[in-house]
Motif scaffolding. Sequence first.
Motif, mmCIF file in Angstrom:
data_model
loop_
_atom_site.group_PDB
_atom_site.id
_atom_site.type_symbol
_atom_site.label_atom_id
_atom_site.label_comp_id
_atom_site.label_asym_id
_atom_site.label_seq_id
_atom_site.Cartn_x
_atom_site.Cartn_y
_atom_site.Cartn_z
ATOM 1 N N PRO A 465 -19.530 28.729 -15.113
ATOM 2 C CA PRO A 465 -20.024 27.350 -15.189
ATOM 3 C C PRO A 465 -20.444 26.982 -16.604
ATOM 4 N N GLU A 466 -20.575 25.695 -16.862
ATOM 5 C CA GLU A 466 -21.050 25.209 -18.158
ATOM 6 C C GLU A 466 -22.577 25.200 -18.152
ATOM 7 N N THR A 467 -23.197 25.854 -19.150
ATOM 8 C CA THR A 467 -24.659 25.937 -19.226
ATOM 9 C C THR A 467 -25.216 25.267 -20.479
ATOM 10 N N LYS A 468 -24.382 24.534 -21.186
ATOM 11 C CA LYS A 468 -24.817 23.861 -22.417
ATOM 12 C C LYS A 468 -25.948 22.879 -22.122
ATOM 13 N N GLY A 469 -27.025 22.914 -22.932
ATOM 14 C CA GLY A 469 -28.094 21.931 -22.849
ATOM 15 C C GLY A 469 -29.082 22.140 -21.727
ATOM 16 N N LEU A 470 -28.987 23.268 -20.997
ATOM 17 C CA LEU A 470 -29.900 23.531 -19.886
ATOM 18 C C LEU A 470 -30.948 24.561 -20.305
ATOM 19 N N SER A 471 -32.171 24.398 -19.788
ATOM 20 C CA SER A 471 -33.176 25.440 -19.987
ATOM 21 C C SER A 471 -32.801 26.636 -19.115
ATOM 22 N N LEU A 472 -33.432 27.793 -19.360
ATOM 23 C CA LEU A 472 -33.119 28.975 -18.560
ATOM 24 C C LEU A 472 -33.443 28.737 -17.093
ATOM 25 N N GLU A 473 -34.506 27.983 -16.825
ATOM 26 C CA GLU A 473 -34.872 27.678 -15.445
ATOM 27 C C GLU A 473 -33.851 26.735 -14.805
ATOM 28 N N GLU A 474 -33.303 25.820 -15.596
ATOM 29 C CA GLU A 474 -32.284 24.901 -15.079
ATOM 30 C C GLU A 474 -30.952 25.619 -14.839
ATOM 31 N N VAL A 483 -22.743 24.400 -7.260
ATOM 32 C CA VAL A 483 -21.731 23.526 -7.863
ATOM 33 C C VAL A 483 -20.536 24.363 -8.322
ATOM 34 N N LYS A 484 -19.340 23.820 -8.180
ATOM 35 C CA LYS A 484 -18.138 24.517 -8.612
ATOM 36 C C LYS A 484 -18.096 24.577 -10.136
ATOM 37 N N PRO A 485 -17.667 25.710 -10.710
ATOM 38 C CA PRO A 485 -17.649 25.836 -12.175
ATOM 39 C C PRO A 485 -16.881 24.723 -12.880
ATOM 40 N N TRP A 486 -15.759 24.286 -12.310
ATOM 41 C CA TRP A 486 -14.970 23.250 -12.982
ATOM 42 C C TRP A 486 -15.625 21.868 -12.900
ATOM 43 N N ASN A 487 -16.658 21.728 -12.083
ATOM 44 C CA ASN A 487 -17.425 20.475 -12.024
ATOM 45 C C ASN A 487 -18.790 20.598 -12.695
ATOM 46 N N SER A 488 -19.107 21.774 -13.224
ATOM 47 C CA SER A 488 -20.464 22.044 -13.699
ATOM 48 C C SER A 488 -20.837 21.267 -14.958
ATOM 49 N N ALA A 489 -19.843 20.836 -15.746
ATOM 50 C CA ALA A 489 -20.159 20.106 -16.977
ATOM 51 C C ALA A 489 -20.863 18.785 -16.687
ATOM 52 N N ASN A 490 -20.633 18.218 -15.503
ATOM 53 C CA ASN A 490 -21.247 16.928 -15.140
ATOM 54 C C ASN A 490 -22.485 17.095 -14.261
ATOM 55 N N TRP A 491 -22.878 18.334 -14.000
ATOM 56 C CA TRP A 491 -24.030 18.594 -13.132
ATOM 57 C C TRP A 491 -25.338 18.253 -13.845
ATOM 58 N N LYS A 492 -26.295 17.673 -13.119
ATOM 59 C CA LYS A 492 -27.591 17.321 -13.689
ATOM 60 C C LYS A 492 -28.700 18.085 -12.968
ATOM 61 N N PRO A 493 -29.659 18.648 -13.717
ATOM 62 C CA PRO A 493 -30.743 19.408 -13.084
ATOM 63 C C PRO A 493 -31.776 18.489 -12.425
ATOM 64 N N HIS A 494 -32.461 19.024 -11.417
ATOM 65 C CA HIS A 494 -33.490 18.267 -10.702
ATOM 66 C C HIS A 494 -34.826 19.003 -10.666
ATOM 67 N N LEU A 495 -34.897 20.133 -11.367
ATOM 68 C CA LEU A 495 -36.101 20.955 -11.324
ATOM 69 C C LEU A 495 -37.321 20.211 -11.841
ATOM 70 N N ILE A 496 -37.181 19.506 -12.959
ATOM 71 C CA ILE A 496 -38.322 18.801 -13.546
ATOM 72 C C ILE A 496 -38.711 17.606 -12.686
ATOM 73 N N ASP A 497 -37.719 16.951 -12.087
ATOM 74 C CA ASP A 497 -38.036 15.847 -11.176
ATOM 75 C C ASP A 497 -38.880 16.336 -10.013
ATOM 76 N N GLN A 498 -38.552 17.516 -9.509
ATOM 77 C CA GLN A 498 -39.314 18.081 -8.403
ATOM 78 C C GLN A 498 -40.736 18.404 -8.845
ATOM 79 N N LEU A 499 -40.872 18.911 -10.063
ATOM 80 C CA LEU A 499 -42.203 19.209 -10.589
ATOM 81 C C LEU A 499 -43.031 17.947 -10.701
#
Length: 525
Positions: A465-474, A483-499
């Motif tokens: 998967p693409e991990t560019k621009g993500l924190s280690l927790e993200e 998420v499928k690796p070929w779709n991972s570049a468009n994936w958005k994290p929700h961890l901080i929103d949950q916090l």
Amino acid sequence: MARALPSNKRAIQLAIFIAFGGFLFGYDIGVISGCLIMPDFINRFGEIGPDGKMFLSSSRQSIITSLLSAGTFVGALGQAFTSDRFGRRGSILIWAAIFTIGVAIQTGTEYSVVQITIGRFVAGLGVGALSAIVPLYNGETAPKALRGTLLVLYQLQIIVGLFLSFIFDLATHHLKNSASWRIPVGLQLVWGLILLSGIFFLPESPRHLLGTGKAAEARKVIADLNGVPEDDALVDDALEELEFGIRAENDGGKATWLECFSTRNNLWKRTGNGMMLQFIQQLNGQNFYYYYGDTFFQSAGTELSPYVIQTILGAVSVAGTIPALRLIETWGRRRSLLTGALLEAACAIIAGLVGHYTLAPAGTPKAELTARNRQGGDTLIAFAVLHVFSFSVFWGPTPWVYLGESFPLRVRPKSIALGSATNWLWNFLLSFFAPRIAEDIGPLILLVFFGMLLFGYVYVYLFIPETKGLSLEEVDELYRSGVKPWNSANWKPHLIDQLHKEKPADAEIRGSAEKQSAEQPETNV
């Protein structure tokens, strides 16, 4: 309280310093290759041949070189225990000291093959351990926007160390006494002491401190890394985000080695990906050019010595790693690996086929080389250089970046250790078997690397998967999301929103408790 203006200067300075562990890695690998053909080294550690002259047999060369690989494999796994027990900072210092002791044993050797091989093994322990700890430490202390770039610094330092070892071998090989090899080998004492000086200023990883319940110390380190006061709101937010992410990562308690391959949070896939990328990296084919570059150049009719050839390839590697510092964050991890696999595969198949059909047999006198032989040699050299350059841009640094950012805190040292140990295992197997295979099939061995690079392209597309621009927790959340690796570049994290959703609820509970407390009569104690 108003936020201070944060700065990444301190974090960048620390990343550059700690990446010096990669310099030790590259220098130690490169320096011995030149020593093995120095006359004084051969006279001290060789055997007497039938003609009465000293020579260094292939078996003895193998022992001297392979003991380093054995040590690196053990060290890469061993650091997982010290990183958890003594922390990242303490572990770096322990293994840097072990490396320095190994170098001292080698440098002090007079005529004993046993002593120099033991020194190689001990130094290898330190090199192997540092090859895992440096990505671990940089991954945990680097800002997420710069993490890929700062992890690429590790590969850059490896290549710079390799290049400088060739330079020093080139500069000293003409000396008639033991200084020819003691100087380049002994310089590693300086490199080890430089890394040991980190005891005076290296902070512990804030993630490790939080994971061991040392929140106050973690606050100090976060403030220092961001260049703000300890009571700044940025530090509070960073602590909350790290604590929240670490709780999510570590839900279930302390991990064992087996958990690195468990189905929980896709850990088996993440550990497998880290090991597989290291495996494919070693079978990219670039090391073959280092081993046989002199043969290729000689086939083109060049008069360059093996020392000069190595130095040229080292300079190409350094030049290739520099653009990777930017591409890793602009192109990302997946695109870098996919592009590199195709470019290197093209170089491998062209060089392999041209070399097989046009090169003269090994050992052919230069005066007997035909125009076809020379043209084939020139073509092979050109694509060898392109292959090494492409590797340095893409597959050299990216697997180490991926290794440093893919695992949750509780298994991070163990999973990184497994990935690094895989690298060293295949490094050893390649150096042991490739010369024997190449002796039988010559340049066609490059077709093996061509096939591996095509496999690498498919593997990356399907599993990385693409991990560019993500924190280690993200990154952890990314894997848990499925998420499928070929779709991972468009994936958005929700961890901080949950916090942030949880924080108002916590504030409401605290407010209610404070109101009830105020209504209670004061108690004298």
